[in-house]
Design an enzyme around this catalytic site. Structure first.
Site, mmCIF file in Angstrom:
data_model
loop_
_atom_site.group_PDB
_atom_site.id
_atom_site.type_symbol
_atom_site.label_atom_id
_atom_site.label_comp_id
_atom_site.label_asym_id
_atom_site.label_seq_id
_atom_site.Cartn_x
_atom_site.Cartn_y
_atom_site.Cartn_z
ATOM 1 N N ASN A 269 21.755 12.816 57.713
ATOM 2 C CA ASN A 269 22.089 14.238 57.763
ATOM 3 C C ASN A 269 23.173 14.651 56.774
ATOM 4 O O ASN A 269 23.189 15.793 56.313
ATOM 5 C CB ASN A 269 22.465 14.646 59.183
ATOM 6 N N ASN B 23 27.260 16.084 59.280
ATOM 7 C CA ASN B 23 26.060 16.907 59.146
ATOM 8 C C ASN B 23 26.236 18.133 58.259
ATOM 9 O O ASN B 23 25.253 18.772 57.900
ATOM 10 C CB ASN B 23 25.560 17.347 60.520
ATOM 11 N N HIS C 13 29.634 5.012 60.485
ATOM 12 C CA HIS C 13 29.311 6.261 59.780
ATOM 13 C C HIS C 13 30.400 6.643 58.775
ATOM 14 O O HIS C 13 30.162 7.465 57.901
ATOM 15 C CB HIS C 13 29.139 7.372 60.812
ATOM 16 N N ASP D 213 26.800 5.657 54.433
ATOM 17 C CA ASP D 213 26.263 4.518 55.170
ATOM 18 C C ASP D 213 24.739 4.508 55.131
ATOM 19 O O ASP D 213 24.117 5.559 55.092
ATOM 20 C CB ASP D 213 26.753 4.563 56.625
#
Length: 186
Positions: free
Chosen positions: A112, A66, A19, A91
């Site tokens: 997100n 997020n 991530h 990513d």
């Protein structure tokens, strides 16, 4: 002035996770030019530098993935930047490790960090650089996969894509984004 944003999660726990590949590209650019993320503001760390005659901001939001837009928007507002001068890197499960893809606009595709960016920028029309992390090949949940580290088999491809993504960022400083897409999406 242009802004290059690498999405990720702050802290040692997430440092080498899939991530955080957006953060990794920012780190590649910093290492190439001996720069530091020496400013802490706007819920992130950033650097303001000059490269190839262009003023450039490099941003790592520290809001967690997020909420990434909560860092990007205030930075843009403070520096009076147009959304056309922002590139967001992140990513992508749908690209294999080692591949990158540039786009001028689009939806969030379930990501997100991009969803938050769209919400806070008020548009889907901002530049993106997607860095492939592939999908899990086992029954591991996607959340655990993206927060896990690259396998030894993936590592070489990922290191290559980070370098190519950094090359594309540098190329964008001197060239129209459509030309960057034509050069790096092949």
């Amino acid at each position: 002035m242009k802004c290059i944003v690498g999405l990720g999660n702050p802290g040692k726990k997430y440092k080498d996770t899939r991530h955080n590949v957006g953060f990794m590209v920012i780190e590649e650019l910093l290492n190439r030019h001996q720069w530091d993320l020496n400013k802490k503001k706007f819920n992130g760390k950033y650097a303001m530098e000059h490269l190839q005659g262009e003023k450039v901001l490099l941003l790592q939001p520290h809001t967690y993935m997020n909420l990434s837009g909560q860092s990007i928007r205030p930075l843009m507002d403070y520096y009076n930047m147009d959304v056309d001068d922002v590139l967001v890197m992140y990513d992508d499960l749908d690209l294999p490790p080692g591949k990158i893809r540039l786009r001028q606009k689009g939806g969030h595709g379930g990501h997100n960090g991009i969803r938050s960016s769209i919400d806070h920028l008020g548009t889907k029309e901002f530049k993106r650089l997607r860095i492939g992390i592939g999908r899990p090949t086992t029954s591991i949940p996607v959340v655990d996969y993206v927060l896990g580290s690259f396998t030894k088999e993936q590592q070489e491809d990922v290191e290559h894509s980070i370098k190519v993504a950094a090359d594309a960022c540098e190329y964008w400083l001197q060239n129209p984004f459509l030309e960057v897409m034509n050069e790096y999406n092949s």
